[in-house]
Design a protein around this motif. Structure first.
Motif, PDB file in Angstrom:
ATOM      1  N   GLY A 162       0.814  -1.214   0.000  1.00 56.49           N
ATOM      2  CA  GLY A 162       0.000   0.000   0.000  1.00 56.49           C
ATOM      3  C   GLY A 162       0.848   1.264   0.000  1.00 56.49           C
ATOM      4  N   SER A 163       1.868   1.305   0.861  1.00 53.56           N
ATOM      5  CA  SER A 163       2.725   2.501   0.963  1.00 53.56           C
ATOM      6  C   SER A 163       3.479   2.747  -0.343  1.00 53.56           C
ATOM      7  CB  SER A 163       3.741   2.327   2.093  1.00 53.56           C
ATOM      8  OG  SER A 163       3.088   2.129   3.305  1.00 53.56           O
ATOM      9  N   PHE A 402      -1.756   5.573   4.960  1.00 54.55           N
ATOM     10  CA  PHE A 402      -0.634   4.620   5.011  1.00 54.55           C
ATOM     11  C   PHE A 402       0.524   5.065   5.906  1.00 54.55           C
ATOM     12  CE2 PHE A 402      -2.748   3.826   0.932  1.00 54.55           C
ATOM     13  CZ  PHE A 402      -3.055   2.487   1.105  1.00 54.55           C
TER      14      PHE A 402
ATOM     15  N   SER B   5       2.593   0.239   7.751  1.00 54.48           N
ATOM     16  CA  SER B   5       1.220   0.530   8.129  1.00 54.48           C
ATOM     17  C   SER B   5       0.423  -0.764   8.106  1.00 54.48           C
ATOM     18  CB  SER B   5       0.645   1.537   7.125  1.00 54.48           C
ATOM     19  OG  SER B   5      -0.743   1.417   7.029  1.00 54.48           O
ATOM     20  N   ASP B   8      -0.713  -1.818   4.763  1.00 51.84           N
ATOM     21  CA  ASP B   8       0.269  -2.049   3.706  1.00 51.84           C
ATOM     22  C   ASP B   8      -0.036  -3.308   2.896  1.00 51.84           C
ATOM     23  OD1 ASP B   8       2.030  -0.196   3.020  1.00 51.84           O
ATOM     24  OD2 ASP B   8       3.701  -0.945   4.209  1.00 51.84           O
TER      25      ASP B   8
END
Lengths: 403, 124
Positions: A162-163, A402, B5, B8
């Protein structure tokens, strides 16, 4: 008696040439390839003039950090810095003790100091008058952030975390400092590739945008002449940056560093009583920070992290992000054109991708190709500066999710 | 390496939701800003209109005052305060001249009505 042979042998063994060739299979080849890439980037910056003020620094930073035994940049220090299990997690002291020159430069990227100072300079150079005289152009700035989120989704589909996907997506905002700001916080190991992709595509805007503009607008609409907007008073221009900081930072506190610096720079410009500060921020400070930022970002382009399939994916996703952001802005422009009874030229929509003022110039050029007496530059500056705020909001959102 | 996170390891469906939500947040933020700018703009436009109306009323009042001396009509018109006489233009459009005077005033850092331009001639 001095053993000359031993001295020469020691010299050879301590040289970078020896490090490259003796360890060719264990990483030496990566150094060699990165040196070639650095030279190609220098060529693009110097000869082809692709964003030279940044690309030359980035390329030279890359060159310096890939010279073996130079000790200018230490990837392992930053890996420990980011590793929560390491005793040196978030230890700037360790970086200061054992880091090289480029490690010290990189602290400014890591702390978001440089992107924020660059934004201050951008604010001092930006006239928000066209946006204030036509506030609806903010909608085009929002529409043109489509590529950020499509590329983010694409990144997830291609296996990024995601990041990482968020950092790749922000390339679609066409805003270098914002991309560096977000990537240094979310995916610092991708910083070099993302910065190079973002700045290269920004330089290629005059090539990337026109085919999409011709595809998504019709010839009749491209000829539309827009009426001159009202003159904005000095007081409005002074109130605007203060108001934007309050509203945007309250909405998304993560954007406060970027928007705060952007608007502080703009306030310096508009007050009329801080001309010296405005001049410093626009010129001296901006130039100094550009040198530090570009070389520090270039230094992160070390072979072990740059020469991967991910870099190729970032390059592809970056151009997709740019293209879709342009398309999003143009679709917004088409909708505004229809809703206003053909009073808005849809070409100004593509300027919503930020990249001030290049994208606005491209809108103007395309407008003049359709109708030589058409001057869209000031109309396109509205969405253009709205795009800067829009990409900062998009970055703030991704950071809040994030970060 | 540890994930930065909890989100993620996001899946495709969740990523689509985040993307749509993010795009909506950008629109919401900029629409909010647009409304604020419009309100501010309307306040300033209303102020300008009020000022113009007051100026127009003042001019109308002055015009309605009868001329006391008929001989005054034959006399040359008085210059307004701050006026600096006539400007001679040689091969220069009035618009260009106005622009040049504004630039000179700006560069000198003096109000335009404190400067006197006698003539502007295009050097060929």
């Amino acid at each position: 008696m001095i053993n000359v042979g031993e001295i020469l042998l020691n010299l050879w063994q301590g040289s970078g040439f020896n490090a490259i060739f003796s360890g060719f299979t264990t990483g030496g080849w990566q150094n060699l390839v990165m040196l070639i890439i650095a030279c190609v980037l220098l060529y693009l910056g110097i000869v082809k003039k692709f964003e030279p003020l940044l690309l030359v620094g980035i390329a030279f930073g890359c060159l310096l950090s890939n010279l073996p035994l130079g000790g200018l940049y230490h990837q392992e220090l930053w890996t420990n810095f980011m590793d929560e299990t390491s005793e040196f997690y978030h230890s700037y002291g360790e970086i200061m003790r054992h880091g090289g020159l480029l490690d010290i430069f990189y602290i400014g990227v890591k702390t978001s100091l440089y992107p924020c100072l660059i934004f201050m300079g951008v604010g001092a150079m930006t006239d928000f008058g066209p946006l204030l005289s036509n506030p609806k152009s903010l909608l085009l700035g929002a529409a043109a952030q489509m590529g950020v989120f499509v590329a983010f989704f694409g990144g997830i589909c291609l296996g990024f975390t995601g990041s990482e996907a968020a950092s790749i997506g922000i390339i679609g905002g066409a805003d270098g400092p914002t991309a560096i700001f977000l990537t240094s916080k979310l995916a610092p190991h991708l910083l070099g590739a993302i910065a190079v992709a973002a700045y290269s595509y920004m330089a290629l805007i005059p090539l990337i945008q026109p085919p999409i503009m011709n595809l998504l607008t019709n010839a009749e609409d491209r000829k539309i002449k827009m009426v001159q907007t009202r003159v904005v008073s000095k007081t409005e221009k002074i109130i605007f940056p203060i108001m934007v900081v309050i509203f945007v930072a309250l909405l998304l506190p993560d954007t406060a560093p970027l928007i705060g610096c952007l608007m502080l720079g703009n306030l310096f410009k508009e007050t009329g009583v801080t001309d010296r500060l405005s001049d410093t921020v626009q010129n001296a400070l901006m130039n100094i920070v550009t040198i530090l930022l570009s070389t520090a970002v270039g230094a992160t382009m070390v072979g072990s992290t740059f020469l991967t399939a991910n870099t190729l994916k970032i390059v592809v996703l970056g151009v997709v992000a740019f293209g879709i952001s342009t398309a999003g802005g143009l679709l917004g422009g088409n909708v505004m054109c229809k809703l206003t009874g053909k009073k808005v030229n849809p070409l100004i929509g593509s300027a919503g991708v930020s990249a001030v003022p290049m994208a606005a110039r491209v809108s103007n050029v395309q407008g003049q190709k359709a109708n030589p007496s058409n001057f869209l530059l000031m109309h396109a500056m509205g969405p253009n500066v709205a795009g800067v705020i829009g990409s900062a909001i998009a970055a703030g959102f991704l950071l809040s999710v994030f970060g | 390496m540890m994930l930065a996170s909890p989100l993620d390891g996001i899946g495709v469906l969740d990523a689509a939701i985040v993307a749509v939500l993010g795009y909506a947040v950008v629109f919401f933020g900029l629409i909010l800003l647009m409304i604020v700018i419009m309100v501010m703009g309307n306040i300033f436009i209303a102020k300008d209109k009020k000022r113009e109306a007051l100026n127009a009323a003042a001019k109308a009042t002055i015009a309605s005052v009868p001329v006391a001396t008929p001989a005054a009509s034959t006399a040359p018109a008085a210059t307004a305060p701050g006026s600096a006489g006539k400007l001679k233009l040689y091969d220069v459009e009035p618009k260009t001249a106005a622009m040049l005077m504004a630039i000179v005033a700006d560069k000198m850092g003096k109000p335009l009505n404190e400067l006197r331009f006698i003539s502007i001639k295009e050097v060929k």
